[in-house]
Design an enzyme around this catalytic site. Structure first.
Site, PDB file in Angstrom:
ATOM      1  CB  SER A  59      13.065  10.068 -19.927  1.00 35.54           C
ATOM      2  OG  SER A  59      12.416  10.153 -21.179  1.00 35.54           O
ATOM      3  CE  LYS A  62      13.298   6.557 -22.663  1.00 34.84           C
ATOM      4  NZ  LYS A  62      12.578   7.822 -22.461  1.00 34.84           N
ATOM      5  CB  SER A 119      16.340   9.968 -23.408  1.00 35.06           C
ATOM      6  OG  SER A 119      15.337   9.774 -22.442  1.00 35.06           O
ATOM      7  CE  LYS A 224      17.090   8.033 -19.684  1.00 34.25           C
ATOM      8  NZ  LYS A 224      16.943   9.457 -20.113  1.00 34.25           N
TER       9      LYS A 224
END
Length: 385
Positions: A59, A62, A119, A224
């Site tokens: 992720s 992202k 997320s 993140k």
């Protein structure tokens, strides 16, 4: 060369190498496949392990999706209050979710929070379709932007980060992306500090940011997390702390392939704390301050003020600020005209004989050509010189 002389030479080189290494702080042991620590304020890498090793980003993908969404907001292609539809494709995304469905039209700002805080793969696909028209077109935009940013070892296959062949990046590329995201879109960085969020009508148990450092360290404000079985646990974390001599100093850590959610937070915290204590940040020049003012020929001004449009900060091992020296390189002679912001030379910053960084020197003011008589007089002086 005799065997004894070769042995002596090798011993000397080994001692020299050890001496150079000994002058630099040694990073802590970090339980991760790869890591990177950057002083964002000084634009320097402080520590790294396998920064160019190909890894699955999960992720952390992202971050690029967000970069393109923020760019679309900045260019007013989309609006925070604008609502986007939820396609069947977005609704059926596996993995982490915001829990939106096709009966909804969701504001862009809520989709951003769903992607950043929760997320959510569903929110990510909805944003990708809203900005790119389709997921496939958006992925092409991701790869195009990676090239523009100089992410040489990154290839995207999807916007959310689920495991897919050829979907890879590196710690160095992630550090570059995260640094540029914060620099290019500072107005959107606060989204990454949100600890809890859920969209109305979705499960309350799904409201917590997975970045545990947000709950542990008040100086951490992003960025993140990522996890898949293949990638392990990753975290791009950033903190900003106040220092008397420079104000806010920001560090960024990239930890990839940790064993657990808790481990990635612990190892990231370890790196950030070490960076702040092992290195001092020294402000050498203010933004717009004239670093040198060399003679200018055939111009309306007798000198050309050169400097940097950003504050010039350098990170050095704690207690070694006195060893800093600078070297200026530029063309000679300098002949007008020059435009404001035009790159004219470079400033190299060294600690002893070790180069720390090199930054461009730009003209701080525009200088036009002198009149006919002024140019003629300087032409004679240059010929005599």
């Amino acid at each position: 060369m005799t065997t004894s002389l070769k042995t002596l030479a090798l011993a000397f080189l080994a001692a020299l190498t050890w001496s150079v290494k000994a002058q630099m702080p040694q990073p802590p042991e970090v339980a991760a496949k790869a890591y990177l620590l950057i002083d964002v304020t000084a634009n320097q890498v402080l520590a790294a392990k396998d920064p160019d090793m190909a890894v699955e980003p999960a992720s952390l993908t992202k971050l690029m999706t967000a970069y393109l969404v923020f760019d679309a907001l900045k260019s007013r292609k989309i609006d925070l209050k604008q609502t986007l539809p939820v396609s069947e494709r977005a609704w059926k995304m596996p993995g982490s979710r915001m829990f939106i469905d096709p009966k909804m039209r969701v504001p862009v700002e809520d989709l951003i929070k769903g992607m950043v805080v929760q997320s959510g793969n569903d929110a990510t696909v909805a944003l990708a379709e809203g900005v790119g028209g389709s997921v496939e077109r958006f992925v092409q935009l991701m790869n195009d932007q990676a090239k523009v940013l100089g992410m040489k070892n990154t290839r995207y296959r999807n916007p959310e980060g689920l495991t897919e062949a050829g979907h890879t990046t590196t710690a160095r590329d992630l550090g570059l992306l995260a640094s540029r995201l914060m620099r290019d879109f500072p107005e959107f960085v606060p989204y990454y500090a949100i600890k809890k969020y859920r969209y109305e009508g979705t499960p309350a148990a799904n409201d917590s940011n997975r970045n545990l450092l947000l709950f542990r360290d008040p100086t951490v404000d992003g960025l993140k997390t990522g996890h898949t079985n293949a990638a392990g646990y990753g975290l791009v974390a950033t903190a900003k702390r106040e220092f008397a001599n420079i104000g806010q100093r920001r560090l960024l850590s990239v930890v990839l392939g940790a064993d657990s959610e808790n481990a990635r937070a612990n190892e990231s915290q370890k790196l950030l704390n070490w960076g702040y204590t092992a290195f001092d940040a020294v402000k050498l020049f203010e933004a717009g301050q004239a670093i040198v003012s060399p003679t200018l020929w055939k111009g309306k001004s007798p000198v050309l003020k050169l400097g940097s449009l950003q504050p010039l900060v350098v990170a050095v091992p704690a207690g070694s600020a006195a060893q800093i020296k600078t070297q200026v390189s530029r063309p000679d002679p300098l002949v007008a005209p020059f435009s404001k912001g035009q790159t004219v030379g470079a400033l190299k910053v060294l600690r002893g004989d070790q180069a720390l960084l090199e930054v461009p020197l730009v003209a701080l003011e525009a200088v036009e050509e002198a009149g006919v008589l002024g140019r003629a007089w300087d032409a004679v002086r240059l010929w005599i010189k």
